[in-house]
Scaffold this active site. Structure first.
Site: not given
Ligand SMILES: Cc1cc2nc3c(=O)[nH]c(=O)nc-3n(C[C@H](O)[C@H](O)[C@H](O)COP(=O)(O)OP(=O)(O)OC[C@H]3O[C@@H](n4cnc5c(N)ncnc54)[C@H](O)[C@@H]3O)c2cc1C
Length: 507
Positions: A461, A433
């Site tokens: 996030a 998280h």
């Molecule tokens: C194993 C795991 C289990 C989880 N389980 C839960 C759960 O059960 N319930 C819950 O609420 N939350 C859960 N979470 C947390 C939740 O998934 C994250 O908080 C959420 O996905 C964050 O979203 P985000 O958009 O900030 O980032 P992300 O979902 O990480 O998205 C960022 C994206 O940007 C891409 N990226 C990064 N840098 C670059 C770049 N330079 N160029 C192109 N693309 C790039 C990455 O590949 C990724 O696809 C879990 C997380 C993990 C890892």
């Protein structure tokens, strides 16, 4: 989720993020599926749930016997016999079975997530182009205006120019990495990595936070089962058939037995005071950090704060192997063993902070991540106290003959006991998280615009300015919905016009 968490965000000069502003965004993202049983139906109110949004939420249609046993043990050990009225109302202290994001209506038995719910239905839009296997290597800045990005695709670098603005959504690790690669960050860190600093901001990549987990293990009686033995069970083929025909049953089950308690209820007054004193003594370099810790202290003091999450993980957890290699976290099950369950204990408002920084200008090298887990002594004590409580709840199950035994740890000693603190230090892992590395008020403003740059926002996030008591994903969707409102509010024309004549020359 807790409504005051978002009001705490708003306290960072960001009134846009108060719970009253975010609640419509939570609702907009959600499509609550009508609960099948009465108790579940009573625990959700239309005041707090959307029914037409893209992300499906539903209750399980199957459960393990032990889920209920643990729920009851927690209720009686904590003295909180009633489940929260609606755990998504902003108050979720107590024990309950949670919603999950399994779609049980449209694409039955599948996970509902950003890809299926937001992206797939938009793929035919004329104004959307998705480049797969492409890494954004740099945001192109022209006099502190974001005019495009550089991307790497199949070993080739390409430039993509923007007509309006660049929105970075690379997550808690990728977004600070991308800003730093682009020259936005702490001058000393950029210099050491060989990147020219164009927009100095020492806050980029700091303030990394995660929920830290430890766990209490328990062993079931012979013949009782968890997910440990499910794949080798004689019933597994029937479960597979059930899933293939109805998309229901154990293979469409998501663990959701959980609860939240205030830390204040788990420790003696003197222990709480000592933790607060330790946090007050923390060296802080910024007003932001000081304010964050004040919020953490308020959470510790509050009798209604959902400070600790308890979550039933319906399988064994093996920290000794899983911390260094997470593919081994859930361990290998041996047929001669009894099934096990782990009770995860997760700290929601840790005082520890970490960092994510680049060490090189190469966009294909991972940044250096120091999650700072348990680096604050108050967190070690808080986690130890929370584990101790979980141990007592499990012991009540042993006393009632419901399970075979508590596997670990020894919870009979006091909080100051070295062995319990050592146990949580040696048996802990992040809850995945991560948040906070491009925080609102430090790196981005209330409209998520990167400070000191025009035409650049961060939406993910990494912008959370302080922790929340919840799994993060629902809030990530709500933040994205709120960002869409703010972008519209700023006005395409307005933002475009504000960039100035020198930018128009590039477009
Ligand atoms: C194993 C795991 C289990 C989880 N389980 C839960 C759960 O059960 N319930 C819950 O609420 N939350 C859960 N979470 C947390 C939740 O998934 C994250 O908080 C959420 O996905 C964050 O979203 P985000 O958009 O900030 O980032 P992300 O979902 O990480 O998205 C960022 C994206 O940007 C891409 N990226 C990064 N840098 C670059 C770049 N330079 N160029 C192109 N693309 C790039 C990455 O590949 C990724 O696809 C879990 C997380 C993990 C890892």
């Amino acid at each position: 989720m807790v409504y005051s968490d978002y009001d705490d965000w708003a306290a960072f000069d960001a009134p846009e993020w108060a719970f009253s502003k975010l609640l419509p965004c939570f609702k907009k993202s959600e499509q609550l599926e009508a609960p099948a049983n009465e108790e579940d139906a009573r625990s959700v109110s239309s005041q707090y749930h959307g029914t037409t949004g893209p992300i499906h939420t539903s209750f399980n249609d199957w459960g393990l016997r032990i889920d209920n046993e643990i729920l009851e043990a927690f209720k009686s050990t904590s003295g909180r016999s009633t489940r929260p009225l609606d755990p998504w109302s902003g108050d979720h202290v107590g024990f309950f079975t949670s919603l999950s994001v399994i779609d049980r209506k449209q694409n039955k038995g599948t996970r509902s997530y950003a890809g299926s719910a937001y992206l797939a239905p938009s793929m035919e839009r004329a104004n959307l182009k998705v480049l797969c296997e492409t890494t954004v290597s740099k945001i192109i800045l022209d006099n502190n205006v974001a005019v495009g990005v550089k991307v790497l695709h199949k070993g080739q670098e390409h430039s993509v120019r923007t007509r309006r603005e660049v929105i970075a959504s690379c997550g808690v690790i990728g977004s600070p990495q991308l800003l730093e690669l682009s020259g936005i960050g702490d001058p000393a860190i950029l210099r050491a990595a060989g990147v020219e600093c164009l927009v100095p901001n020492p806050a980029v990549g700091t303030n990394f936070q995660d929920h830290i987990i430890s766990a209490v293990g328990l062993e079931l009686k012979k013949g009782d089962f968890s997910l440990d033995s499910l794949p080798t069970s004689p019933d597994f083929e029937a479960f597979q058939k059930q899933y293939m025909t109805t998309r229901e049953g154990p293979l469409a089950y998501a663990p959701g037995t959980m609860g939240f308690l205030p830390l204040q209820a788990l420790v003696e007054d003197a222990e709480l005071e000592e933790m607060i004193r330790q946090i007050e003594r923390t060296k802080t370099n910024t007003e932001f950090h000081k304010k964050q810790l004040t919020q953490v202290i308020e959470q510790l003091k509050s009798p209604t704060s959902a400070n600790v999450q308890y979550l039933v993980i319906p399988t064994q957890m093996k920290f000794e192997e899983g911390t260094s290699d997470q593919s081994k976290l859930y361990g290998k099950f041996h047929a001669e063993d009894n099934d096990r369950v782990a009770l995860a204990v997760c700290l929601q408002y840790p005082a520890s902070r970490g960092t994510v920084h680049i060490t090189t200008s190469d966009p294909q090298r991972y940044p250096q991540i120091d999650p700072g887990y348990l680096s604050h002594p108050a967190d070690v004590k808080a986690l130890a106290a929370s584990v101790k409580f979980a141990g007592k709840a499990i012991d009540s199950l042993v006393d009632n003959g419901k399970i075979a035994r508590r596997v670990s740890p020894d919870v009979n000693n006091g909080l100051e006991d070295e062995s319990l603190q050592r146990f949580v230090r040696e048996n802990c892992i992040g809850e995945y998280h991560g948040m906070g590395t491009c925080a609102i008020s430090e790196v981005v403003d209330g409209h998520l615009r990167v400070k000191g740059v025009k035409g650049l926002r961060v939406v993910d996030a990494s912008v959370f300015p302080n922790n929340i008591s919840a799994n993060l994903l629902a809030s990530v969707y709500a933040v994205a919905e709120r960002a869409a409102e703010l972008i519209k509010e700023d006005g395409y024309q307005g933002a475009f016009a504000k960039l100035g004549p020198d930018v128009h020359a590039h477009l």
